[in-house]
Design a protein around this motif. Structure first.
Motif, PDB file in Angstrom:
ATOM      1  N   VAL A 321      63.822  39.915  24.627  1.00  0.00           N
ATOM      2  CA  VAL A 321      63.319  38.953  23.414  1.00  0.00           C
ATOM      3  C   VAL A 321      61.994  39.512  22.887  1.00  0.00           C
ATOM      4  CG1 VAL A 321      63.051  36.835  22.403  1.00  0.00           C
ATOM      5  CG2 VAL A 321      64.873  37.076  24.215  1.00  0.00           C
ATOM      6  N   ASN A 322      61.981  39.884  21.781  1.00  0.00           N
ATOM      7  CA  ASN A 322      60.653  40.079  21.312  1.00  0.00           C
ATOM      8  C   ASN A 322      60.083  39.009  20.384  1.00  0.00           C
ATOM      9  OD1 ASN A 322      58.327  41.264  20.216  1.00  0.00           O
ATOM     10  ND2 ASN A 322      59.374  42.685  18.441  1.00  0.00           N
ATOM     11  N   LEU A 323      59.148  38.217  21.119  1.00  0.00           N
ATOM     12  CA  LEU A 323      58.607  37.066  20.461  1.00  0.00           C
ATOM     13  C   LEU A 323      57.509  37.151  19.861  1.00  0.00           C
ATOM     14  CD1 LEU A 323      58.833  34.027  20.535  1.00  0.00           C
ATOM     15  CD2 LEU A 323      57.620  33.896  22.778  1.00  0.00           C
ATOM     16  N   LEU A 324      57.347  36.891  18.528  1.00  0.00           N
ATOM     17  CA  LEU A 324      56.281  36.928  17.637  1.00  0.00           C
ATOM     18  C   LEU A 324      55.924  35.793  17.361  1.00  0.00           C
ATOM     19  CD1 LEU A 324      57.745  39.857  15.276  1.00  0.00           C
ATOM     20  CD2 LEU A 324      56.280  40.210  17.546  1.00  0.00           C
ATOM     21  N   VAL A 325      54.257  35.470  17.603  1.00  0.00           N
ATOM     22  CA  VAL A 325      53.699  34.204  17.085  1.00  0.00           C
ATOM     23  C   VAL A 325      53.013  34.585  15.907  1.00  0.00           C
ATOM     24  CG1 VAL A 325      52.324  32.352  17.829  1.00  0.00           C
ATOM     25  CG2 VAL A 325      53.587  33.559  19.536  1.00  0.00           C
ATOM     26  N   ARG A 326      53.411  33.879  14.942  1.00  0.00           N
ATOM     27  CA  ARG A 326      52.752  34.188  13.380  1.00  0.00           C
ATOM     28  C   ARG A 326      51.391  33.931  13.573  1.00  0.00           C
ATOM     29  NH1 ARG A 326      57.386  31.105  11.625  1.00  0.00           N
ATOM     30  NH2 ARG A 326      58.958  32.429  10.683  1.00  0.00           N
ATOM     31  N   SER A 327      50.675  34.939  12.916  1.00  0.00           N
ATOM     32  CA  SER A 327      49.084  34.750  12.822  1.00  0.00           C
ATOM     33  C   SER A 327      48.643  35.697  11.804  1.00  0.00           C
ATOM     34  CB  SER A 327      48.480  35.287  14.181  1.00  0.00           C
ATOM     35  OG  SER A 327      48.575  36.525  14.449  1.00  0.00           O
ATOM     36  N   MET A 328      47.433  35.382  11.309  1.00  0.00           N
ATOM     37  CA  MET A 328      46.869  36.105  10.304  1.00  0.00           C
ATOM     38  C   MET A 328      45.469  36.207  10.268  1.00  0.00           C
ATOM     39  SD  MET A 328      48.305  35.917   6.115  1.00  0.00           S
ATOM     40  CE  MET A 328      47.933  34.553   6.062  1.00  0.00           C
ATOM     41  N   LYS A 329      44.726  37.394  10.275  1.00  0.00           N
ATOM     42  CA  LYS A 329      43.362  37.463  10.236  1.00  0.00           C
ATOM     43  C   LYS A 329      42.789  38.534  10.002  1.00  0.00           C
ATOM     44  CE  LYS A 329      43.623  39.525  15.039  1.00  0.00           C
ATOM     45  NZ  LYS A 329      43.291  39.403  16.392  1.00  0.00           N
ATOM     46  N   ASN A 330      41.329  38.633   9.737  1.00  0.00           N
ATOM     47  CA  ASN A 330      40.796  39.998   9.340  1.00  0.00           C
ATOM     48  C   ASN A 330      41.144  40.553   7.864  1.00  0.00           C
ATOM     49  OD1 ASN A 330      39.590  39.942  11.700  1.00  0.00           O
ATOM     50  ND2 ASN A 330      40.882  41.460  12.660  1.00  0.00           N
ATOM     51  N   ALA A 331      40.871  39.755   6.885  1.00  0.00           N
ATOM     52  CA  ALA A 331      41.279  39.946   5.574  1.00  0.00           C
ATOM     53  C   ALA A 331      40.144  40.900   5.191  1.00  0.00           C
ATOM     54  CB  ALA A 331      41.300  38.873   4.387  1.00  0.00           C
ATOM     55  N   THR A 332      40.569  42.128   4.571  1.00  0.00           N
ATOM     56  CA  THR A 332      39.612  43.279   4.060  1.00  0.00           C
ATOM     57  C   THR A 332      40.093  43.886   2.839  1.00  0.00           C
ATOM     58  OG1 THR A 332      40.816  44.873   5.395  1.00  0.00           O
ATOM     59  CG2 THR A 332      39.036  43.666   6.570  1.00  0.00           C
ATOM     60  N   PHE A 333      39.085  44.525   2.166  1.00  0.00           N
ATOM     61  CA  PHE A 333      39.455  45.093   0.758  1.00  0.00           C
ATOM     62  C   PHE A 333      38.769  46.282   0.877  1.00  0.00           C
ATOM     63  CE2 PHE A 333      35.235  43.139  -0.059  1.00  0.00           C
ATOM     64  CZ  PHE A 333      34.702  43.969  -0.740  1.00  0.00           C
ATOM     65  N   GLN A 334      39.429  47.297  -0.220  1.00  0.00           N
ATOM     66  CA  GLN A 334      38.633  48.542  -0.352  1.00  0.00           C
ATOM     67  C   GLN A 334      38.659  48.729  -1.779  1.00  0.00           C
ATOM     68  OE1 GLN A 334      41.504  50.570   2.239  1.00  0.00           O
ATOM     69  NE2 GLN A 334      39.774  51.569   3.628  1.00  0.00           N
ATOM     70  N   ILE A 335      37.654  49.592  -2.319  1.00  0.00           N
ATOM     71  CA  ILE A 335      37.319  49.832  -3.786  1.00  0.00           C
ATOM     72  C   ILE A 335      37.707  51.542  -3.675  1.00  0.00           C
ATOM     73  CG2 ILE A 335      36.086  50.090  -5.893  1.00  0.00           C
ATOM     74  CD1 ILE A 335      34.619  47.382  -4.925  1.00  0.00           C
ATOM     75  N   THR A 336      38.782  52.088  -4.372  1.00  0.00           N
ATOM     76  CA  THR A 336      38.840  53.408  -4.419  1.00  0.00           C
ATOM     77  C   THR A 336      38.690  54.107  -5.690  1.00  0.00           C
ATOM     78  OG1 THR A 336      40.608  53.211  -2.425  1.00  0.00           O
ATOM     79  CG2 THR A 336      40.479  55.232  -3.708  1.00  0.00           C
ATOM     80  N   PRO A 337      37.667  54.604  -6.045  1.00  0.00           N
ATOM     81  CA  PRO A 337      37.655  55.346  -7.572  1.00  0.00           C
ATOM     82  C   PRO A 337      38.758  56.391  -7.617  1.00  0.00           C
ATOM     83  CG  PRO A 337      35.544  55.237  -6.164  1.00  0.00           C
ATOM     84  CD  PRO A 337      36.478  54.881  -5.230  1.00  0.00           C
ATOM     85  N   ASP A 338      38.896  57.086  -8.766  1.00  0.00           N
ATOM     86  CA  ASP A 338      39.688  57.814  -9.249  1.00  0.00           C
ATOM     87  C   ASP A 338      39.868  58.870  -8.311  1.00  0.00           C
ATOM     88  OD1 ASP A 338      41.365  59.660 -10.595  1.00  0.00           O
ATOM     89  OD2 ASP A 338      40.841  58.713 -12.572  1.00  0.00           O
ATOM     90  N   VAL A 339      40.948  59.009  -7.588  1.00  0.00           N
ATOM     91  CA  VAL A 339      41.350  59.862  -6.417  1.00  0.00           C
ATOM     92  C   VAL A 339      41.429  61.546  -7.178  1.00  0.00           C
ATOM     93  CG1 VAL A 339      42.545  60.668  -4.568  1.00  0.00           C
ATOM     94  CG2 VAL A 339      42.031  58.345  -4.811  1.00  0.00           C
ATOM     95  N   ILE A 340      42.115  61.505  -8.200  1.00  0.00           N
ATOM     96  CA  ILE A 340      42.430  62.795  -8.754  1.00  0.00           C
ATOM     97  C   ILE A 340      41.048  63.396  -9.212  1.00  0.00           C
ATOM     98  CG2 ILE A 340      43.765  63.792 -10.653  1.00  0.00           C
ATOM     99  CD1 ILE A 340      45.667  61.619 -10.448  1.00  0.00           C
ATOM    100  N   LYS A 341      40.258  62.719  -9.784  1.00  0.00           N
ATOM    101  CA  LYS A 341      39.158  63.507 -10.375  1.00  0.00           C
ATOM    102  C   LYS A 341      38.081  63.208  -9.159  1.00  0.00           C
ATOM    103  CE  LYS A 341      40.033  61.818 -15.090  1.00  0.00           C
ATOM    104  NZ  LYS A 341      39.624  61.374 -16.170  1.00  0.00           N
ATOM    105  N   GLU A 342      38.291  63.021  -8.057  1.00  0.00           N
ATOM    106  CA  GLU A 342      37.246  63.089  -6.765  1.00  0.00           C
ATOM    107  C   GLU A 342      36.191  62.370  -7.148  1.00  0.00           C
ATOM    108  OE1 GLU A 342      36.731  67.134  -5.883  1.00  0.00           O
ATOM    109  OE2 GLU A 342      38.842  67.514  -5.180  1.00  0.00           O
TER     110      GLU A 342
END
Length: 948
Positions: A321-342
Motif C-alpha cells: 500500500v502506497n500511503l500518501l498523507v496530503r500535505s502542501m508547503k513551500n510555495a515559490t514563484f519564478q519570473i522568466t523574461p522572454d526566453v526566445i530573445k534571451e
C-alpha cells in the motif's frame, strides 16, 4: 655476602662484553578455546574455534631491543572492537568471536634492527545455524493426457562452517535415491553446499507424510546436529492475501487509518507481517493480526506499507500500500523574461512567464488558480495557463503573457488548493511593473574579508538589490566540505550568513549567489567572501628529552608549525620556573635558546611559551647529562642455573645500554635486588671499564631461593650522577637440562596457570591469588591463608563465595586437551574447604570421541577444616580428554574453596595415607580416611601440565 630475608644473596661481579642487538623473531601460539587441536598444537597454523568462544593468540617474540608487537587482520579488524584495525599487544584476545572475525591474522614484531618479523595464522570459526525448510510445488500437463503430474520440492537451506551434511527423513525412515524411485535428492547449482532439495516426483498417497531435514557438521567443535520438520498434506498450499484498501491510499493528516490484510489461502496457517519503508513502523501504529491501524496519522508516516504472509510453502504473498498523507508547503514563484530573445529583464512588447509551484502530496492533485489585482485572471490569446513546463520543476503552473503591454502590469497571485480536502490553501504574490528588475549582488565595503578568532561568532554578508529580492544561497568554494548545517548549501533571506563558534576548518572562501526562485529565473548573480579564522599556535616539540655530556653546549628550538597569524609575536623562556631574558628577531616562526655548558646547575626543565597575539602554546625541554636507562636482554639462553646442593638457584642477568655515547662515560651500575614477598633491598655496585653501543653486559645473581621471584633495578652512574633506572622481575624456571619427572605438578605460580582455561558457560571464574594479592577485606573464617607451601608469595586457585554469587553458582576450570599414553593415571591435588557455608568441589573428566562427554569422578561437600588436604583419583579415559575442577557455591558467603598443586603420574594411586610432608594442617585438625583416600571413578585420565 649480604643478607636478604632469611636467605643469602651473593652478587657475582663477573662482567662480559659481546655484540647483542638482534632482529625481531616471532612465533604464534594459541591458548584459547581451540576445538580442533592437532598433535603439534603449538605450531598449528590453522586455529579452529567455535563461534561464541574466546580467541586467544600469543605472539612470542625474541630480539634485542625488546620488539614491539602489532596484530592486524586481512580485510577486517584484529579486535573485538571493530572500529580498531590493529592491536598493540603480544596477546590478542577476542571474547565471543563471531563468524565475520574469522580470517588470517598477522603478528608483526619490530625493534628497529633488520626487517620486522611477520607471522600469520588462519582462524577458522565454526558454526551451524538453524535450518530453513521451504516447500514448492508444480502442476503440469503431460503431453495432452487427461491427468496432471504434481511434483513437490522440499528445499532445506542452512548457513554453516564447515559445509553441513544433509539427511532427509520421511517419518523415521531415511530417504535415498536407491531405496525409493519416487524421490530425488540433489544440490542446486551455485548454492555452495548450503542447500539440499528433496524432490517428490508424481506425488503418491504415501508421500503425504512428515519430512525432517537434519543438518550436521559432524560434531566439529561439539556443535550438535539441528533439524526442522514439515508435515506435507493434500491441502498444503502457499499463502494468498487480499487488501481492504486500494494499493494507493490518500488520507488527510490527523485521520485514523486502518488497513486490513486478510488471508485467502495457505496451509499451514501463514504468518502475517507488516513493515514500512523507508524507516521503521510509526510509533503511533498498532498491528493486530492482519490489521494495521495508524492513529492520528502524520505527514512523516507516508510511505510504502508491506503486508507479507509466510508459511514456507511457495513464495511469500505480498501486498503493498502506497500511503500518501496530503500535505502542501513551500510555495515559490519564478519570473522568466522572454526566453526566445534571451532577455534578462522585463520589457514591453516581449513575452513574460510567471510560474508557481508548491511541494505537495499527492503532487498531481494540486489545483492552481491565478488572480490579477485581487480578481480571477481573464484568460485570452495573450494570457495562457500551462502545466508541466519541461524547463521547470514537475507539476508547476505557469501564466504566460504574450506581447507584454502596460495594461498587464499589476499584482498577480497564484493560489494552490487541494479541492475537497481540509488542507489550508497556499498562495504566493508577484508584482509586475516597470520597477520589477532583476537582482544584483555585491559585498559591502570592508566585508570582503572577515577575520575572527576561533570559537567566536562570524557574520558573512552579501547585499542584494532588485525587485523582488530573491533568497541567497551560500556555499563553500575552495573546499568540498558541507556548511555548518551539514548540507552543502544554506539559504538566507537577508543575505547574511551567521556562523556560531567557528573553527579553523571553517576558514576559506564562501560564495553567495541569488536563487532562481522567488525572483527572476535567470543566470544567478554571485559574489565571494573570505573567512579567516585565527587560532593559537601549534608548536613542536611538545616535550623533548635532551641529553648531553657535561661541559657541552646545546641549542633548544621551539618551532611554530601552524597558527593564524603564522608569526611569532612574543616568546618567553623559563628555567625551572624562573624567567630568562631572550631577545627575539621579528618575522620568525621559531624561538631558540642556547645553553652554553651543560652542568648540574644548568640541568633542569626549560619552558618556551610562544604567542601569535591570538593564543599561546608551550614547548618543554628536559636538559641533563643523565645517562639513559639500560635495556634488559630477555632472550638469554637458559638464564636459570640450579644449585643441587641447596634449594637455591642462580640467574644470568644481561643488558645493553641505551645511547651510551649521548652523555659522559658510564662508570658503574647500581644494582638493587628485592625478593617480591619482602620489603628490604640489597644494593651493590658493578664497575664498568668500557661501554659501547650494542654491547651486552652480563652479571650472575647466585643464591636466589627456589621458587621465589625477585625485582631487579639497574641504574647507570656517570660523573653527573645517577641516570635512568630500569626494572624487571625475574622468576624461577626449571632449567631445561634437568630430566622431566614422571609426574608433573601445576602450582599455579605462572599467570598461564598451566594451560587451564575458565569455562565461558559457567556462572563465574576461579581466581588466582596468594597471601600478598588477596583482598584485605575478604571474608574471615573461610579460605586458606596461604598456598600449600605456606609462603606468602605462593599462588593457588580459589572461588570467592561472597556477593554477587548465589547458591548453586558454578565456576569451572578446564585443562587443555591431551592424548593418552597409558592405561591408568592418578590425579592428585590439594584442596582447602573451610567455612560453615561450603558447597561442593567436583572433579570431572571430559572425554572427546564423537562428542564431548563430561563424567564426574570425584566429589566432596561441606566444611573440612582450616587445612590443606590431598585427594587422589585414578582413572583411565578411552580417548583424548580434559579435566574440569568445578566449584559450587554453598548457601552463603563463608564458602570459599581452593585448590593447589595438581599432580599426575602414570600408574595407580597410592593405597596408604600421605605422610605429613605431603599436607599442611592446622594444629588440632584431623582428616578422615575418606578425605585423602584413593577414590576410583569410572574413568581415569592423563593430564600433561607444562610448568611454563
Amino acid at each position: 655476602r649480604c643478607a636478604l630475608g632469611d636467605g643469602v644473596l651473593l652478587l657475582s661481579l663477573f662482567t662480559s662484553f659481546f655484540p647483542s642487538t638482534a632482529p625481531a623473531q616471532a612465533q604464534i601460539i594459541h591458548a584459547g578455546q581451540a576445538c580442533v587441536v592437532k598433535e603439534d598444537n603449538i605450531s598449528e597454523r590453522v586455529y579452529t574455534i567455535r563461534e561464541g568462544d574466546t580467541l586467544v593468540l600469543q605472539c612470542l617474540v625474541t630480539g634485542h631491543p625488546r620488539p614491539q608487537v602489532r596484530w592486524t587482520k586481512t580485510a577486517g579488524s584484529a579486535s573485538d572492537k571493530f572500529q580498531e584495525t590493529s592491536v598493540l599487544n603480544e596477546t590478542l584476545r577476542i571474547e565471543k568471536i563471531q563468524r565475520l572475525q574469522g580470517g588470517r591474522y598477522y603478528c608483526k614484531a619490530e625493534n628497529g634492527v633488520g626487517v620486522p618479523a611477520i607471522k600469520s595464522i588462519r582462524v577458522d570459526v565454526q558454526y551451524l545455524d538453524e535450518p530453513v525448510l521451504t516447500v514448492h510445488q508444480t502442476i503440469s500437463d503431460v503431453r495432452g493426457s487427461f491427468y496432471q503430474e504434481k511434483t513437490v520440492f522440499l528445499r532445506c537451506t542452512v548457513n554453516s562452517n564447515p559445509p553441513a551434511r544433509f539427511i532427509w527423513k520421511r517419518g523415521a525412515e531415511t530417504l535415498s535415491h536407491s531405496q525409493d524411485n519416487g524421490v530425488d535428492i540433489y544440490e542446486p547449482l551455485y548454492t555452495q553446499g548450503e542447500t539440499k532439495v528433496l524432490k517428490l516426483k508424481n506425488l503418491r498417497p504415501q508421500d503425504y507424510a512428515s519430512y525432517t531435514c537434519q543438518v550436521s557438521v559432524r560434531n566439529v567443535c561439539s556443535i550438535p546436529d539441528k533439524s526442522i520438520t514439515f508435515q506435507l498434506t493434500n491441502t498444503t498450499a502457499p499463502p494468498a492475501l487480499k487488501l481492504s484498501v486500494n494499493e494507493t491510499l490518500v488520507v488527510n493528516p490527523g485521520d485514523n487509518v486502518t488497513m486490513q490484510c486478510s488471508l485467502t489461502g495457505g496451509d499451514p496457517q501463514p504468518e502475517v507481517l507488516w513493515s514500512h519503508s523507508p524507516g521503521p513502523m510509526p510509533p503511533n501504529s498498532l498491528v493486530q493480526g492482519g490489521n494495521l491501524t495508524i492513529w492520528r496519522i502524520r505527514v512523516e508516516d507516508s510511505g510504502y506499507y508491506n503486508c507479507t504472509a509466510i508459511n514456507n510453502v511457495g513464495n511469500p504473498a505480498k501486498k503493498i500500500v502506497n500511503l500518501l498523507v496530503r500535505s502542501m508547503k513551500n510555495a515559490t514563484f519564478q519570473i522568466t523574461p522572454d526566453v526566445i530573445k534571451e532577455s534578462e529583464t522585463i520589457q514591453l512588447g516581449q513575452d513574460l512567464k510567471l510560474s508557481c509551484h508548491v511541494d505537495a502530496v499527492p503532487q498531481e492533485k494540486v489545483v492552481y488558480s491565478w488572480y490579477k489585482n485581487g480578481k480571477p485572471a481573464r484568460f485570452s490569446d495573450r494570457l495562457l495557463i500551462t502545466r508541466n513546463d519541461p524547463e521547470l520543476p514537475p507539476v508547476t503552473c505557469s501564466l504566460e503573457i504574450i506581447d507584454l503591454r502596460f495594461s498587464d502590469y499589476g499584482t498577480y497571485l497564484c493560489m494552490a488548493t487541494f479541492q475537497g480536502a481540509p488542507i489550508p490553501d497556499l498562495s504566493v504574490e508577484v508584482n509586475i511593473s516597470s520597477e520589477t528588475v532583476p537582482p544584483t549582488i555585491s559585498v559591502p565595503k570592508g566585508q570582503s574579508t572577515i577575520t575572527v578568532r576561533e570559537g567566536s561568532r562570524a557574520e558573512l554578508q552579501c547585499e542584494v538589490r532588485g525587485k523582488p529580492k530573491p533568497p541567497i544561497i551560500w556555499s563553500r568554494v575552495d573546499k568540498e566540505a558541507p556548511m555548518p548545517s551539514g548540507t552543502m548549501t544554506m539559504e538566507t533571506y537577508d543575505g547574511k550568513l551567521h556562523l556560531e563558534s567557528v573553527s579553523r576548518e571553517m576558514s576559506g572562501t564562501y560564495k553567495c549567489q541569488t536563487a532562481r526562485y522567488n525572483g527572476f529565473n535567470i543566470r544567478p548573480r554571485e559574489a565571494l567572501v573570505q573567512l579567516n579564522v585565527q587560532f593559537p599556535p601549534v608548536v613542536e616539540p611538545a616535550f623533548q628529552d635532551v641529553r648531553q655530556g657535561m661541559g657541552h653546549s646545546v641549542t633548544l628550538r621551539c618551532t611554530m608549525l601552524k597558527g593564524s597569524p603564522m608569526k611569532v609575536a612574543t616568546s618567553i623562556w623559563r628555567f625551572n620556573g624562573s624567567l630568562l631574558a631572550q631577545p627575539l628577531a621579528e618575522q620568525q616562526d621559531y624561538s631558540e635558546l642556547k645553553v652554553d655548558s651543560v652542568s648540574r646547575e644548568t640541568s633542569g626543565n626549560y619552558e618556551c611559551t610562544i604567542s601569535n597575539d591570538v593564543g599561546v602554546s608551550t614547548c618543554l625541554f628536559q636538559v641533563s647529562a643523565k645517562a639513559y636507562s639500560p635495556e634488559f636482554y630477555y632472550d638469554t639462553p637458559n638464564p636459570t642455573l640450579s644449585q643441587k646442593q641447596s634449594k637455591n638457584y642462580s640467574y644470568v642477568l644481561q643488558w645493553t645500554q641505551k645511547e651510551p655515547d649521548a652523555v659522559d662515560p658510564i662508570l658503574k651500575y647500581r644494582l638493587e635486588v628485592r625478593q617480591l614477598s619482602q620489603r628490604n633491598t640489597i644494593q651493590t655496585f658493578i664497575p664498568v671499564k668500557k661501554m659501547e653501543k650494542g654491547m651486552l653486559l652480563e652479571h650472575i645473581l647466585p643464591n636466589l631461593k627456589v621458587p621465589q621471584s625477585y625485582e631487579v633495578r639497574l641504574t647507570p652512574i656517570t660523573s653527573f650522577g645517577a641516570g635512568d633506572m630500569a626494572a624487571r622481575v625475574i622468576r624461577y624456571m626449571e632449567p631445561p637440562s634437568l630430566p622431566i619427572p614422571t609426574d608433573n605438578t601445576c602450582r599455579f605460580e605462572d599467570e598461564k596457570i598451566c594451560g587451564f582455561m575458565q569455562d565461558k558457560m559457567d556462572n563465574f571464574d576461579w581466581t588466582r591469588q596468594n597471601a600478598l594479592t588477596q583482598n584485605p577485606k575478604r571474608t574471615v573464617n573461610t579460605g586458606p591463608p596461604t598456598d600449600i607451601s605456606g609462603t606468602p608469595e605462593g599462588y593457588y586457585m580459589f572461588i570467592e563465595a561472597s556477593r554477587p554469587r548465589v547458591t548453586g553458582d558454578k565456576a569451572r576450570l578446564i585443562s587443555p586437551l591431551y592424548n593418552i599414553t597409558a592405561k591408568y593415571y592418578c590425579v592428585s591435588f590439594y584442596y582447602h574447604m573451610y567455612g560453615k557455608h561450603i558447597g561442593s568441589l567436583n572433579l570431572l573428566v571430559r572425554v572427546r570421541n564423537k562428542r564431548a562427554i563430561d563424567t564426574q569422578v570425584w566429589s566432596l561437600s561441606g566444611n573440612r577444616g582450616n587445612m590443606w588436604q590431598q585427594a587422589h583419583v585414578p582413572i583411565n579415559p578411552p580417548g583424548p580428554f580434559q579435566i574440569i575442577f568445578e566449584g559450587v557455591r554453598g548457601t552463603s558467603y563463608e564458602g570459599d574453596i581452593a585448590i593447589d598443586d595438581v599432580t599426575l603420574k602414570k600408574g595407580d594411586c597410592p593405597r596408604k595415607p600421605i605422610g605429613p610432608n605431603k599436607a599442611v594442617a592446622l594444629p588440632g585438625s584431623g582428616v578422615s580416611a575418606l578425605h585423602s583416600s584413593c577414590l576410583r571413578g569410572p574413568l581415569t585420565f592423563f593430564l600433561y601440565v607444562l610448568l611454563r
